[in-house]
Design an enzyme around this catalytic site. Sequence first.
Site, mmCIF file in Angstrom:
data_model
loop_
_atom_site.group_PDB
_atom_site.id
_atom_site.type_symbol
_atom_site.label_atom_id
_atom_site.label_comp_id
_atom_site.label_asym_id
_atom_site.label_seq_id
_atom_site.Cartn_x
_atom_site.Cartn_y
_atom_site.Cartn_z
ATOM 1 N N SER A 80 0.825 -1.213 0.000
ATOM 2 C CA SER A 80 0.000 0.000 0.000
ATOM 3 C C SER A 80 0.862 1.267 0.000
ATOM 4 O O SER A 80 2.009 1.261 0.448
ATOM 5 C CB SER A 80 -0.914 0.025 1.225
ATOM 6 O OG SER A 80 -1.668 -1.145 1.283
HETATM 7 N N1 SAH Z 1 -0.611 -5.224 4.022
HETATM 8 C C1 SAH Z 1 0.168 -5.490 2.835
HETATM 9 C C2 SAH Z 1 -0.535 -5.126 1.534
HETATM 10 C C3 SAH Z 1 -1.741 -5.906 1.311
HETATM 11 S S1 SAH Z 1 -2.011 -6.460 -0.323
HETATM 12 C C4 SAH Z 1 1.502 -4.782 2.877
HETATM 13 O O1 SAH Z 1 1.776 -4.035 3.815
HETATM 14 O O2 SAH Z 1 2.291 -5.016 1.962
HETATM 15 C C5 SAH Z 1 -3.307 -7.580 0.120
HETATM 16 C C6 SAH Z 1 -2.826 -8.940 0.519
HETATM 17 O O3 SAH Z 1 -3.977 -9.656 0.986
HETATM 18 C C7 SAH Z 1 -2.253 -9.744 -0.640
HETATM 19 O O4 SAH Z 1 -0.990 -10.220 -0.312
HETATM 20 C C8 SAH Z 1 -3.262 -10.893 -0.802
HETATM 21 O O5 SAH Z 1 -2.679 -12.087 -1.225
HETATM 22 C C9 SAH Z 1 -3.829 -10.998 0.599
HETATM 23 N N2 SAH Z 1 -5.156 -11.642 0.709
HETATM 24 C C10 SAH Z 1 -6.195 -11.594 -0.155
HETATM 25 N N3 SAH Z 1 -7.238 -12.310 0.309
HETATM 26 C C11 SAH Z 1 -6.853 -12.827 1.506
HETATM 27 C C12 SAH Z 1 -7.487 -13.681 2.464
HETATM 28 N N4 SAH Z 1 -8.724 -14.135 2.316
HETATM 29 N N5 SAH Z 1 -6.787 -13.995 3.583
HETATM 30 C C13 SAH Z 1 -5.518 -13.549 3.770
HETATM 31 N N6 SAH Z 1 -4.860 -12.767 2.879
HETATM 32 C C14 SAH Z 1 -5.522 -12.406 1.769
#
Ligand code: SAH
Length: 234
Positions: A80
Amino acid sequence: MKPLFSILITLWVSLINMIQDYDNLRNNMVHMQLEARDISHQPTLEAMRKVERHLFVPSQYQRRAYEDNPLPIGYNQTISQPYIVASMTQLLEPNKDDCVLEIGTGSGYQAAVLAEIVKEVYTIEIVKDLGERTKKLMHTLGYNNVTVIIGDGYKGFEAKAPFDAIIVTAASKEIPPPLIKQLKEGGKMIIPVGSPSEVQTLILLQKRNGKITKTKLIQVRFVPLTRSRENKNS
Ligand code: SAH
């Protein structure tokens, strides 16, 4: 002997310059992108000043790590924008004794920022290889208070519930009921709600005297919260 010595000195000096460069870029980022906007929560600002965002992005993006935007981290996912990380952290008003649950580990940057402030962070990632990569990074960087769990975060993490705060960093069409259940009395949850193909609304949810209040905040754009096949019907 002399040329080798001078090569080593040159390498050393450029390494020092690079480190100082990143420090400057990071301090500028905090000043221009956070303080100049509406980030005033001191622990959040301190954490954003400390955590080296360039270590959480692929090497080809390191020079751009302190820019005002999200960046690709592989596996079709993104880290993000710094402002969004700071804003979501500030909204949770985290305290040093808190235990926080994050859904969507990704690069681990948001988890690291929280880990600088709170006691314990549990973070769930659904993409196995990405989760394993981030688990190693957290270990290398010495974040002993971060536990990376591979799995479907929709279900939360019952084993360590209830949590003082929950942060969801992937877009969900609804607020997952298990997460509401796993939020402590007096706790706060922050989650982007809406269709993954459009902009979503960041929602702050609070649990007070067993009652849930929801506040709509800014418009955001996150990658979708996906479900594992075996969990889709639950
Ligand atoms: N917080 C992260 C950015 C998030 S991107 C950072 O600081 O870099 C969103 C992430 O959520 C992705 O890696 C994706 O694979 C994950 N994601 C999507 N659906 C999910 C689920 N149901 N449970 C856990 N992770 C999930």
